[in-house]
Every structure is written in C-alpha cells, then in structure tokens.
Design a protein around this motif. Structure first.
Motif, PDB file in Angstrom:
ATOM      1  N   UNK A 374      -0.245 -11.679  19.839  1.00 40.34           N
ATOM      2  CA  UNK A 374      -0.708 -10.607  18.959  1.00 40.34           C
ATOM      3  C   UNK A 374      -0.837 -11.135  17.542  1.00 40.34           C
ATOM      4  N   UNK A 375      -2.010 -10.966  16.947  1.00 41.64           N
ATOM      5  CA  UNK A 375      -2.285 -11.467  15.598  1.00 41.64           C
ATOM      6  C   UNK A 375      -2.782 -10.336  14.712  1.00 41.64           C
ATOM      7  N   UNK A 376      -2.120 -10.141  13.560  1.00 48.14           N
ATOM      8  CA  UNK A 376      -2.567  -9.181  12.552  1.00 48.14           C
ATOM      9  C   UNK A 376      -2.731  -9.923  11.236  1.00 48.14           C
ATOM     10  N   UNK A 377      -3.931  -9.878  10.677  1.00 51.90           N
ATOM     11  CA  UNK A 377      -4.215 -10.531   9.397  1.00 51.90           C
ATOM     12  C   UNK A 377      -4.465  -9.441   8.362  1.00 51.90           C
ATOM     13  N   UNK A 378      -3.641  -9.420   7.315  1.00 52.22           N
ATOM     14  CA  UNK A 378      -3.715  -8.386   6.287  1.00 52.22           C
ATOM     15  C   UNK A 378      -4.373  -8.941   5.030  1.00 52.22           C
ATOM     16  N   UNK A 379      -5.374  -8.230   4.544  1.00 55.45           N
ATOM     17  CA  UNK A 379      -6.011  -8.577   3.280  1.00 55.45           C
ATOM     18  C   UNK A 379      -5.376  -7.706   2.204  1.00 55.45           C
ATOM     19  N   UNK A 380      -4.415  -8.300   1.489  1.00 58.86           N
ATOM     20  CA  UNK A 380      -3.664  -7.571   0.473  1.00 58.86           C
ATOM     21  C   UNK A 380      -4.323  -7.715  -0.890  1.00 58.86           C
ATOM     22  N   UNK A 381      -4.072  -6.738  -1.755  1.00 63.46           N
ATOM     23  CA  UNK A 381      -4.525  -6.831  -3.135  1.00 63.46           C
ATOM     24  C   UNK A 381      -6.027  -6.847  -3.253  1.00 63.46           C
ATOM     25  N   UNK A 382      -6.552  -7.773  -4.075  1.00 54.81           N
ATOM     26  CA  UNK A 382      -7.974  -7.808  -4.385  1.00 54.81           C
ATOM     27  C   UNK A 382      -8.797  -8.449  -3.269  1.00 54.81           C
ATOM     28  N   UNK A 383      -8.172  -9.209  -2.403  1.00 56.08           N
ATOM     29  CA  UNK A 383      -8.898  -9.986  -1.406  1.00 56.08           C
ATOM     30  C   UNK A 383      -9.454  -9.099  -0.300  1.00 56.08           C
ATOM     31  N   UNK A 384     -10.683  -9.387   0.145  1.00 55.58           N
ATOM     32  CA  UNK A 384     -11.303  -8.629   1.212  1.00 55.58           C
ATOM     33  C   UNK A 384     -12.002  -9.533   2.207  1.00 55.58           C
ATOM     34  N   UNK A 386     -15.186  -9.162   3.413  1.00 51.34           N
ATOM     35  CA  UNK A 386     -16.572  -9.408   3.008  1.00 51.34           C
ATOM     36  C   UNK A 386     -16.765  -9.352   1.498  1.00 51.34           C
ATOM     37  N   UNK A 387     -15.969  -8.559   0.821  1.00 52.47           N
ATOM     38  CA  UNK A 387     -16.114  -8.371  -0.622  1.00 52.47           C
ATOM     39  C   UNK A 387     -14.744  -8.166  -1.245  1.00 52.47           C
ATOM     40  N   UNK A 388     -14.644  -8.546  -2.498  1.00 50.71           N
ATOM     41  CA  UNK A 388     -13.387  -8.324  -3.213  1.00 50.71           C
ATOM     42  C   UNK A 388     -13.310  -6.865  -3.644  1.00 50.71           C
ATOM     43  N   UNK A 389     -12.122  -6.440  -4.030  1.00 54.21           N
ATOM     44  CA  UNK A 389     -11.940  -5.079  -4.515  1.00 54.21           C
ATOM     45  C   UNK A 389     -12.786  -4.823  -5.753  1.00 54.21           C
ATOM     46  N   UNK A 390     -12.848  -5.793  -6.665  1.00 60.07           N
ATOM     47  CA  UNK A 390     -13.639  -5.619  -7.882  1.00 60.07           C
ATOM     48  C   UNK A 390     -15.135  -5.511  -7.568  1.00 60.07           C
ATOM     49  N   UNK A 391     -15.617  -6.338  -6.614  1.00 63.57           N
ATOM     50  CA  UNK A 391     -17.029  -6.242  -6.217  1.00 63.57           C
ATOM     51  C   UNK A 391     -17.336  -4.854  -5.665  1.00 63.57           C
ATOM     52  N   UNK A 392     -16.471  -4.357  -4.810  1.00 64.04           N
ATOM     53  CA  UNK A 392     -16.687  -3.037  -4.221  1.00 64.04           C
ATOM     54  C   UNK A 392     -16.770  -1.972  -5.310  1.00 64.04           C
ATOM     55  N   UNK A 393     -15.866  -2.057  -6.289  1.00 66.81           N
ATOM     56  CA  UNK A 393     -15.842  -1.047  -7.347  1.00 66.81           C
ATOM     57  C   UNK A 393     -17.060  -1.146  -8.259  1.00 66.81           C
ATOM     58  N   UNK A 394     -17.483  -2.351  -8.564  1.00 67.56           N
ATOM     59  CA  UNK A 394     -18.676  -2.512  -9.408  1.00 67.56           C
ATOM     60  C   UNK A 394     -19.897  -1.887  -8.754  1.00 67.56           C
ATOM     61  N   UNK A 395     -20.105  -2.160  -7.468  1.00 69.51           N
ATOM     62  CA  UNK A 395     -21.265  -1.601  -6.772  1.00 69.51           C
ATOM     63  C   UNK A 395     -21.114  -0.105  -6.566  1.00 69.51           C
ATOM     64  N   UNK A 396     -19.897   0.384  -6.415  1.00 70.37           N
ATOM     65  CA  UNK A 396     -19.688   1.820  -6.283  1.00 70.37           C
ATOM     66  C   UNK A 396     -20.071   2.529  -7.565  1.00 70.37           C
ATOM     67  N   UNK A 525     -10.731  -2.500 -13.680  1.00 70.54           N
ATOM     68  CA  UNK A 525     -10.996  -3.697 -12.887  1.00 70.54           C
ATOM     69  C   UNK A 525      -9.848  -4.684 -12.972  1.00 70.54           C
ATOM     70  N   UNK A 526      -9.331  -4.869 -14.198  1.00 70.65           N
ATOM     71  CA  UNK A 526      -8.267  -5.859 -14.330  1.00 70.65           C
ATOM     72  C   UNK A 526      -6.993  -5.397 -13.657  1.00 70.65           C
ATOM     73  N   UNK A 527      -6.713  -4.068 -13.753  1.00 68.57           N
ATOM     74  CA  UNK A 527      -5.492  -3.599 -13.094  1.00 68.57           C
ATOM     75  C   UNK A 527      -5.620  -3.709 -11.587  1.00 68.57           C
ATOM     76  N   UNK A 528      -6.796  -3.364 -11.044  1.00 73.66           N
ATOM     77  CA  UNK A 528      -6.982  -3.463  -9.609  1.00 73.66           C
ATOM     78  C   UNK A 528      -6.896  -4.884  -9.117  1.00 73.66           C
ATOM     79  N   UNK A 529      -7.389  -5.837  -9.912  1.00 72.59           N
ATOM     80  CA  UNK A 529      -7.408  -7.219  -9.442  1.00 72.59           C
ATOM     81  C   UNK A 529      -6.002  -7.800  -9.322  1.00 72.59           C
ATOM     82  N   UNK A 530      -5.049  -7.182  -9.998  1.00 74.31           N
ATOM     83  CA  UNK A 530      -3.680  -7.682  -9.886  1.00 74.31           C
ATOM     84  C   UNK A 530      -3.028  -7.284  -8.570  1.00 74.31           C
ATOM     85  N   UNK A 531      -3.634  -6.332  -7.887  1.00 72.59           N
ATOM     86  CA  UNK A 531      -2.954  -5.804  -6.702  1.00 72.59           C
ATOM     87  C   UNK A 531      -3.895  -5.771  -5.521  1.00 72.59           C
TER      88      UNK A 531
END
Length: 531
Positions: A374-384, A386-396, A525-531
């Motif tokens: 069983x394998x679970x890979x978690x993308x924590x914080x800004x990492x995604x 297909x896209x980073x959290x900041x990229x998602x927010x900019x396009x949103x 953006x900067x606060x989100x990128x820290x987490x």
C-alpha cells in the motif's frame, strides 16, 4: 439465586453498570456507587467493586473546579494507605492542566503507578508543564543531562518501575521552549523493559544542528560513552505525534537500538520553531517552521537506515510543517527496506522536488520497497501533482484556471505529474517489479492560511489520461487521485469531496478585492507558499 452467588463474570458485568456516565460534568470520572459498594460489608460484592474501581483509571483536570482534581488526591491517599491497590490497576489515562500547586499530585500518582505489576497501558498528558531549569555550569552536554523533568516519576523512572507496561502515550501540550523535555529523558522513556507501543507528543528541549539536512552531529551507535553495549529497545510500534518535527538526536539514539521496530509514524526530522497560523475569523492552527535552508531526503533515509530489516509500516509526512526553501535534489531510497508493506510519505522526499509542481521522477519505482502493498503519496504545502498552490491561485484570480491551467496540464497526458505513475503501473502490470503493490493513493492535502478559496476533489482520470484506469486494472491496483482545485471550479472530470472551512468568514481572502497589504504585511501568495 442471590446476587452474591452469581458466576464471577456475570456478577462483574452487572456491577459494572452501577454508575451511569450519562449527564456527568466534564472532567468527572468518579464512580460513587462503586466506591460505596467497595466499602460495604458484602465481601464478594466489595471485591468485585474494588477490582472495577482500580482496573481502569481515568482522571481529567481541566481547571480548579474539576471534580477529578480531588479524586487524584484521594487515590494517592488510598495508595499510600494500601500499597497493594496499585497491583489492581491495568490501565490509566491522566489528563492534567498545569498548576504549580497540583502537578505534584500528578507526579505522586505516577510514582504509585510505577510500582504496579499489573499496569499495561498508560496515557499521560500534561497541559502546561512547569519550566525546566538547566544547570548553567559545565559543558552544554552536561547542562542538558542535568535538566530535571516536570514529572520525574515518569521521565526519570527507576530500575524495576513500570515493569509490565506495554503501551505508553505521553503528551506535553505546551509550546514554550522552556517546557520541552531533554532528549536523554525521552530516550529513557523508550527503555522501559516491556514496552511494545510508544507514542511521544513531546518537543525535545535541544535543537538539532543542521535542521532538515540530517547531516550534522555524531552518528550514534548502540554503544554508550564508555564503549559498553546499551540494551536493545523491545517495542514494535513508535509514534511521534502532534505533527512536530522529530529530533534528529533522538532518532540517532533510539532507532539503532529498536531492532524489533515494525511501525514508525513521524513528521520530518529536524529542529523547528513553533508558528501560529491564522485562518478566517482569527481561527488559529499551530504549526512548525523547519529550520535549515535545505531539505535532504537522502539524509533522512540514512537516519532511518537502522530499521531496514524490521520496519513494516512507515508514515513520514509534513502536513503540519513548513518545508525549507531549498531542496538538494536527492531522493529518499527505500528499496533496502525488505519488509516494508505500508508507506505513507510526503512527495518531496521521493521526487527530488521542493516547492511547486512535481518535476521528473519517472524512475521513482526504483526507490520503493520490494514487499510494498500500500502506497500513499501526500503533496503537502505548496507542492502539487500538476500545479503549485500559487499557480492555482493565480489562475483562479485571473479566471483562467479551467481554460489554461487545467487543460494544459492534461493535454500531454499529465506530463511529469503522471509519467512516474504510468511507468510504475506498467511495470506492475508486466510483472517486472515482483511487487505485491495493490493500492496507490496520490493526495494533495489541505492548506492552512487565510486564503480558503480551494477544494479537494477526486479525479476521475478522463480523456487521454484515462489510460491510467486500464493500467491500474491490468496491474490489479486500486488507484485514487485527489487534487486541490479552486473552490468554484466544477468539471465532469472531478468529484469535490471537501471544501475549505471558514471560506465566508471574516478575514478570508477575497479574489474580488484589489491586491494590497495582507495579514500584517504578508501577501496571500507568500503565506500560502509557506504551507
């Protein structure tokens, strides 16, 4: 048939229902009817009532008015008057808010428990332990060793104490540096002779040099300072709870001796500082900022290397920790963990990528344990994926997420975000790995900040990437993928499973507002990128 003549099992079952917990006040776990029966002249009934009273002890003191605060005083008095009573206690759960005047009562009861030959489970919590005072003379190591704990009966237990204890959970819910426990006392807890399962929600008092790199300091072995062999630690399950980073020094002193360890649950190792993260309506969520500018997955793997022959389950996440700003490009190699069957791990350790979307990692399959199921890979914080959290927010904000980011990422079948997964599934289907892997979950996780404009969604693998379903079926693998998407985004390709809380509450970032000062000078953006 008279009550006293009933079979012992039936009599115990009947008497156990004498005190009804319905409608009790909080922090009141007393059993007045059982106490009265235990003091009665009916010998057989009194013996059963006494056994029930002492079998499982639960005490919770959350304030000066808590009824359990007086109960612990009475328990201590009873144990002093009749020392044999402690040998009836099988389990104890003690939750105690800090008070300089009452903590000695807590420690005295722990001292009574230490003598028990029947105690097999202990859950010890202390809300705000009193400060630790180090010795100010001599070397730093000597000063560290001279620090006394707030609960010496537990942290400085003597030989012969807690002889039958198999399950230990220790929680210190204080974030002040002065209340943290020295590493040598935490190691001492791990040395209890009969332990099988230990959970430590405790922040060590000493910082680890090197932060998240894991490269600094002396490599510990299982020998003491004079070259003598230290005793083997016999527990099979070790959990570092609370989401705080684990002390590198503690891992180096414990893991080489834990030769029977089967389950390890922990956050990223390294020294950290406590931070208070704010959501809307000033709702706070505590977290940890990992010290050190560079994250080194290879070094973290080296820390865990002593467990390669025994470990069967590993949880290594970063959901409550801000990642360092840099990544050394290495990957964590778990291929030598011959018995590891269950793995839940943060993505930045496997792919050699730090912040942002996943890049590369096509041959990630080489790093996996051979017996993995069983394998679970978690993308924590800004990492995604297909896209980073900041990229998602900019396009949103720009209204272009659906037309540009979502479509572009999927046009080439998922790009780097899926190549590693396609290759893994192909090898499983072809039988090239010889693996028993039957479950793969890829999960982008929650974010803690004031920008609550996101949701979590199950991805149905449509279009060109629908081949994943065929590959997973051919490999006999259950595949689940969870993506973080803008809150307002809807598509037949996804099923929203969770929306961020506090979205409409006071203080939530609104994309309709012009960009400007945010949260005392930081940007969303900067606060989100820290987490």
């Amino acid at each position: 048939m008279q009550l006293a003549n009933l079979p012992p099992e039936l009599l115990r079952e009947i008497i156990s229902h004498i005190d009804d917990a319905t409608g009790r006040e909080y922090a009141d776990h007393g059993s007045p009817s059982l106490c009265a029966l235990a003091l009665s002249g009916a010998r057989r009934l009194a013996d059963v009532a006494t056994a029930l009273l002492y079998d499982v002890i639960t005490i919770e003191r959350n304030g000066d008015g808590a009824r359990d605060g007086q109960r612990i005083v009475l328990l201590n008095r009873s144990c002093r008057a009749n020392p044999q009573l402690v040998h009836r206690i099988r389990s104890a759960d003690i939750r105690w808010s800090h008070s300089v005047d009452t903590t000695p009562h807590y420690d005295e009861f722990l001292a009574h428990l230490a003598r028990s030959s029947s105690l097999v489970s202990l859950d010890a919590q202390l809300g705000r332990p009193p400060p630790l005072v180090p010795t100010l003379t001599g070397s730093a190591a000597a000063a560290e060793a001279a620090i006394s704990s707030p609960l010496p009966a537990l942290f400085e237990w003597q030989t012969g104490a807690f002889a039958a204890l198999r399950e230990l959970h220790v929680h210190l819910n204080d974030v002040d540096h002065d209340a943290r426990i020295p590493v040598h006392l935490l190691v001492r807890l791990c040395e209890m002779p009969s332990l099988q399962d230990i959970t430590l929600c405790v922040t060590p008092a000493v910082d680890d040099d090197g932060g998240a790199s894991g490269n600094s300091g002396k490599q510990d072995s299982s020998s003491d300072a004079e070259g003598g062999q230290l005793p083997v630690l016999r527990f099979t399950d070790l959990c570092f709870g609370g989401g705080q980073p684990v002390s590198i020094a503690l891992l180096r002193q414990v893991l080489p001796r834990a030769t029977a360890l089967k389950t390890l649950i922990m956050s990223l190792p390294g020294a950290a500082v406590v931070v208070n993260r704010k959501m809307a309506d000033d709702v706070s969520s505590g977290g940890y900022d990992l010290k050190g500018p560079v994250l080194s997955p290879r070094s973290i793997g080296t820390l865990l290397a002593p467990t390669t022959a025994s470990l069967e389950a590993l949880d290594l996440l970063a959901d409550n920790v801000s990642l360092p700003t840099q990544h050394d490009g290495s990957q964590m190699d778990l291929s030598a963990f011959a018995r590891l069957r269950t793995l839940e791990i943060t993505a930045c350790l496997l792919f050699g990528a730090g912040r942002g979307r996943l890049v590369g990692g096509t041959d990630m399959w080489r790093q996996l344990p051979p017996a993995l199921e069983k394998l679970t890979i978690a993308f924590d914080g800004d990492m995604g994926l297909f896209w980073s959290l900041d990229e998602m927010r900019e396009h949103d904000r720009a209204g272009t997420f659906a037309s540009e980011l979502w479509g572009r990422r999927l046009q080439d079948g998922g790009g780097d975000g899926l190549r590693w997964l396609v290759e893994l599934l192909r090898r499983l289907a072809d039988g090239k790995l010889g693996s028993q892997l039957r479950s793969i979950a890829v999960e982008e996780r929650e974010v803690v900040d004031r920008d609550r404009n996101w949701a979590l969604a199950a991805w149905r693998e449509p279009g060109d990437s629908g081949r994943l379903r065929d590959l997973a079926q051919a490999a006999a693998v259950k595949l689940e993928i969870q993506l973080r998407v803008p809150r307002a985004f809807r598509s037949e390709d996804i099923e929203v499973t969770y929306e961020a809380e506090y979205h409409d509450h006071r203080g939530t970032v609104s994309y309709d507002e012009p960009e400007g000062p945010f949260n005392e000078g930081s940007s969303p953006a900067s606060e989100g990128s820290n987490w």
